[in-house]
Design an enzyme around this catalytic site. Structure first.
Site, PDB file in Angstrom:
ATOM      1  CE1 TYR A 140      -3.692   2.517   0.568  1.00 14.98           C
ATOM      2  CE2 TYR A 140      -2.413   3.275   2.460  1.00 14.98           C
ATOM      3  CZ  TYR A 140      -3.461   3.455   1.568  1.00 14.98           C
ATOM      4  OH  TYR A 140      -4.274   4.557   1.672  1.00 14.98           O
ATOM      5  CG  ASP A 235       5.614   3.688   0.999  1.00 12.32           C
ATOM      6  OD1 ASP A 235       5.889   4.403   1.981  1.00 12.32           O
ATOM      7  OD2 ASP A 235       4.455   3.524   0.575  1.00 12.32           O
ATOM      8  CE  LYS A 263       0.774   4.977   8.389  1.00 15.83           C
ATOM      9  NZ  LYS A 263       0.788   4.111   7.237  1.00 15.83           N
TER      10      LYS A 263
HETATM   11  C1  LIG Z   1       0.169   4.646   5.838  1.00 19.74           C
HETATM   12  C2  LIG Z   1       0.954   4.393   4.602  1.00 19.74           C
HETATM   13  C3  LIG Z   1       0.893   5.251   3.498  1.00 19.74           C
HETATM   14  C4  LIG Z   1      -0.078   6.398   3.420  1.00 19.74           C
HETATM   15  O1  LIG Z   1       0.175   7.371   4.357  1.00 19.74           O
HETATM   16  P1  LIG Z   1      -1.022   8.409   4.738  1.00 19.74           P
HETATM   17  O2  LIG Z   1      -0.378   9.339   5.696  1.00 19.74           O
HETATM   18  O3  LIG Z   1      -2.113   7.567   5.309  1.00 19.74           O
HETATM   19  O4  LIG Z   1      -1.429   9.061   3.466  1.00 19.74           O
HETATM   20  C5  LIG Z   1       1.739   5.024   2.436  1.00 19.74           C
HETATM   21  N1  LIG Z   1       2.590   3.985   2.451  1.00 19.74           N
HETATM   22  C6  LIG Z   1       2.678   3.138   3.479  1.00 19.74           C
HETATM   23  C7  LIG Z   1       3.678   2.020   3.447  1.00 19.74           C
HETATM   24  C8  LIG Z   1       1.857   3.300   4.590  1.00 19.74           C
HETATM   25  O5  LIG Z   1       1.919   2.410   5.604  1.00 19.74           O
END
Ligand SMILES: *Cc1c(COP(=O)(O)O)cnc(C)c1O
Length: 426
Positions: A140, A235, A263
């Site tokens: 994701y 990511d 995060k």
């Molecule tokens: C949470 C997440 C996102 C998206 O971040 P948001 O702040 O919710 O837009 C993208 N990549 C990874 C791996 C994530 O865990």
């Protein structure tokens, strides 16, 4: 009470929530409305207390309301909430991120992980002059159009949108390989020579629970990208500063070309970031032509919270202590599952983990999908009754914070005994 609020919520917000997973659709029932948090605990509107393993889906690595972050926020509030002009504090945060993550020579702060990944692939496309991107099924990367894409039937077909509203022409530029299967990525590169701008991957797949990379997988991706003139993007929105002081890339010793974060670097406030090689980041506006901007980017409150969090994480022994707490949580869950005769595979990397109701091993998307969702559902509700708040989906990672103390562990152990028995009861 929660039901009443949920009814009201459904009138004014789609599905009653501001992000889909919060609606409890994969476990059933109405979501808990949270009144407040403290340390490892959250309290609902009725004053019921839960040990929190959601931790806002990852940001709260020190639990709720850590003194360091609160103090920094108070100091920032006294000065103003937003200026739209440079501040010294954002420079220090950028320097801190670059110091800690060796592959990140320059960084741009944004407001969410989604923004970070969208901007990173724009930069990769601009830098390579190519349009196609490669992602992995089950990874994701936020809700940008290019990421809401799944593989067509047959590994070499074009990507298809997974959401209405995503243009098919754009989805066709996203190729989807199988996580932990290097050959599936190589085949796509062979099928589209000279077309790939980048490979984007979660170095630990955290949005299908917790699936660590197989030995050689990330190294292979790095080599593949370099061989074929594409960029490698890690990511690390979830794993950055979570699994290691330098993220998953520090843990596994692999430097990507670009990295996205979010995060943990916001200390619980909305933040994202993307960064990497200087020659690439120099192409971002206004240093270069690749446009990307944000009214609230580098927001003083978010920067203050993020800096306080990163400072606290730099204390000697922080990650070792977190590892011990996390291992203890994993041990009580595994022990309770075994006593209940419940097959369980618990994947864990540091303070992120996922208990799968499966014999295992769980090393790819297919294995994750094969886990027993019904057992998870019963387990989830039994844990809630026992005062434990797990992720409300079999595909979400659980997180441990430095605030998860012995009391939190005891509550978890007790609730888990009953919950695994419930999971296997017919
Ligand atoms: C949470 C997440 C996102 C998206 O971040 P948001 O702040 O919710 O837009 C993208 N990549 C990874 C791996 C994530 O865990």
């Amino acid at each position: 009470m929660a039901a009443t609020w949920m009814e009201r919520a459904r009138h004014s917000m789609p599905g009653g929530v501001n992000s889909p997973v919060r609606a409890f659709r994969s476990v059933g029932g109405d979501p808990v409305f949270v009144a407040r948090g403290e340390g490892a605990m959250i309290f609902d509107a009725q004053g019921r207390r839960y040990v929190d393993y959601v931790l806002s889906y990852g940001p709260l690595i020190m639990g709720h309301r850590p003194a360091e972050v609160l103090g920094a926020l108070k100091a920032a509030l006294a000065k103003g909430t937003s200026f739209g002009m440079p501040t010294e504090e954002e420079v220090v945060l950028a320097e801190t991120i670059c110091d800690r993550v060796p592959s990140v020579e320059m960084v741009r702060l944004v407001n969410s992980g989604t923004e970070a990944t969208m901007s990173a692939i724009r930069l990769a496309r601009a830098a390579t002059g190519r349009d196609r991107i490669l992602k992995f099924e089950g990874c994701y990367h936020g809700h940008g159009d290019s990421f809401l894409v799944k593989a067509g039937s047959g590994a070499l077909t074009l990507g298809h949108p997974t959401s209405p509203g995503v243009p098919a022409d754009l989805a066709a530029l996203t190729s989807v390989a199988d996580y932990n299967d290097l050959d599936s990525a190589v085949r796509l590169f062979d099928a589209h020579p000279g077309e790939f701008a980048c490979i984007i991957v979660e170095p630990i797949a955290g949005n299908i629970g917790c699936v660590p990379p197989r030995a050689g997988f990330l190294e292979g991706l790095k080599e593949l990208a370099a061989d074929r003139g594409a960029l490698l993007i890690f990511d690390e929105v979830m794993t950055g500063f979570r699994v290691h002081a330098a993220g998953a890339q520090g843990l596994y010793g692999i430097d990507p070309d670009l990295t996205t974060m979010g995060k943990v670097i916001g200390g619980g406030l909305p933040v994202g970031a993307y960064g990497g090689r200087r020659d690439l980041m120099e192409q971002v506006a206004p240093a270069g032509p690749v446009y990307q901007a944000g009214t609230l980017s580098g927001n003083p409150l978010a920067v203050a919270a993020g800096q306080a969090a990163l400072d606290a994480l730099a204390r000697p022994g922080f990650y070792e202590d977190l590892e011990e707490r996390s291992a203890a949580v994993a041990m009580v869950l595994e022990g309770a599952a075994e006593r209940a005769g419940c097959p369980l595979t618990l994947n864990r990397v540091g303070s992120m983990f996922c208990p799968y109701f499966a014999e295992g091993p769980v090393e790819d998307y297919a294995a994750v999908m094969g886990a027993d969702a019904e057992r998870h559902r019963r387990f989830f509700h039994a844990l809630l009754e026992g005062g434990v708040m797990p992720a409300p989906s079999p595909f979400e990672a659980w997180f441990v914070s430095s605030a998860h103390d012995d009391e939190a562990l005891e509550i978890t152990a007790k609730a888990a005994e009953a919950a695994f028995r419930r999971a296997v009861a017919d």
